[in-house]
Design a protein around this motif. Structure first.
Motif, mmCIF file in Angstrom:
data_model
loop_
_atom_site.group_PDB
_atom_site.id
_atom_site.type_symbol
_atom_site.label_atom_id
_atom_site.label_comp_id
_atom_site.label_asym_id
_atom_site.label_seq_id
_atom_site.Cartn_x
_atom_site.Cartn_y
_atom_site.Cartn_z
ATOM 1 N N LEU A 1 0.767 -1.283 0.717
ATOM 2 C CA LEU A 1 -0.339 -0.187 -0.127
ATOM 3 C C LEU A 1 0.783 1.300 0.105
ATOM 4 N N CYS A 2 1.927 0.942 -0.469
ATOM 5 C CA CYS A 2 2.817 2.333 0.000
ATOM 6 C C CYS A 2 2.430 3.313 -1.385
ATOM 7 N N GLU A 3 2.136 3.254 -2.611
ATOM 8 C CA GLU A 3 1.850 3.672 -2.989
ATOM 9 C C GLU A 3 0.280 4.185 -3.102
ATOM 10 N N ALA A 4 -0.626 3.180 -2.432
ATOM 11 C CA ALA A 4 -1.716 4.161 -2.431
ATOM 12 C C ALA A 4 -1.849 5.121 -1.432
ATOM 13 N N ASP A 5 -3.059 5.992 -2.555
ATOM 14 C CA ASP A 5 -3.518 7.424 -2.037
ATOM 15 C C ASP A 5 -4.452 6.483 -1.023
ATOM 16 N N ILE A 6 -4.606 6.930 0.652
ATOM 17 C CA ILE A 6 -5.654 6.999 1.846
ATOM 18 C C ILE A 6 -6.136 7.579 2.365
ATOM 19 N N VAL A 7 -7.738 8.022 2.657
ATOM 20 C CA VAL A 7 -8.139 9.482 3.024
ATOM 21 C C VAL A 7 -8.888 8.589 3.899
ATOM 22 N N ILE A 8 -8.285 9.089 4.792
ATOM 23 C CA ILE A 8 -9.044 8.906 6.567
ATOM 24 C C ILE A 8 -10.174 9.971 7.174
ATOM 25 N N ILE B 1 -10.719 4.860 1.235
ATOM 26 C CA ILE B 1 -10.984 5.774 2.331
ATOM 27 C C ILE B 1 -11.414 4.819 3.243
ATOM 28 N N ILE B 2 -10.965 4.759 4.422
ATOM 29 C CA ILE B 2 -11.030 4.240 5.731
ATOM 30 C C ILE B 2 -11.914 5.570 6.218
ATOM 31 N N THR B 3 -13.516 4.267 6.825
ATOM 32 C CA THR B 3 -14.388 5.363 7.951
ATOM 33 C C THR B 3 -14.129 5.354 9.107
ATOM 34 N N LEU B 4 -13.868 5.626 10.666
ATOM 35 C CA LEU B 4 -13.682 5.239 12.086
ATOM 36 C C LEU B 4 -14.396 5.674 12.344
#
Length: 183
Positions: free
Chosen positions: A30-37, A74-77
């Protein structure tokens, strides 16, 4: 969106540092992934009392078009419960989400994007190896597995059946019918 807050690297650098550390240690794919929290402020327990702590989604084409930044996942907490967790639980929760993030590859094996897998046993085992039973459900399972409880109702019944079968084989004579006759 009502009840959703996007956590930026500016307003929540702690979350992105935690995610960056977890990716470096356990999720190199996942190093290149653009992840939004994001935080969700509205999640409530379902009718069975289960509470969603985290959700992972792939950014839709519409999300990508509307976003000023590139977004893959997208990670939603659950904000209310996440903020009550200690640092280890927060890391475990974020790691569980990252365990569900997988690469999408073309036929030649080149990464062409990302996908979200369902919670699977292998991903859950990796999370448990790293953080132990950090969720209430996992703690309950651990207590049940470690408990030295009285045998259940059917444990005793199966012992009685085994004893009866042994006695039957040792002492009883079963009359045999002559060949060709049936009962």
């Amino acid at each position: 969106m009502d009840g959703i807050e996007v956590c930026t690297r500016k307003n929540r650098p702690d979350l992105y540092e935690m995610m960056k550390d977890l990716i470096a240690k356990h999720h190199a794919h996942l190093c290149e992934a653009d992840i939004v929290i994001c935080f969700n402020f509205n999640w409530k327990p379902d009718s069975d009392g289960h509470l969603k702590l985290v959700e992972v989604t792939r950014a839709s084409a519409v999300t990508q078009c509307l976003s000023a930044i590139r977004v893959d996942l997208i990670i939603t907490l659950n904000q209310q419960h996440f903020e009550k967790m200690d640092d280890t639980q927060k890391r475990a929760c974020l790691d569980e989400a990252l365990c569900r993030c997988k690469e999408r590859q073309d036929q030649s094996g080149r990464t062409i994007g990302y996908r979200v897998s369902k919670i699977d046993f292998c991903g859950m085992m990796e999370n448990i190896k790293r953080f132990g039973p950090w969720q209430t459900t996992l703690k309950t399972v651990q207590r049940l597995l470690n408990a030295e409880e009285e045998p259940g109702l059917f444990d005793a019944v199966s012992e009685e059946i085994a004893d009866a079968e042994y006695e039957l084989s040792e002492s009883a004579t079963i009359p045999m019918l002559p060949e060709g006759q049936s009962s």
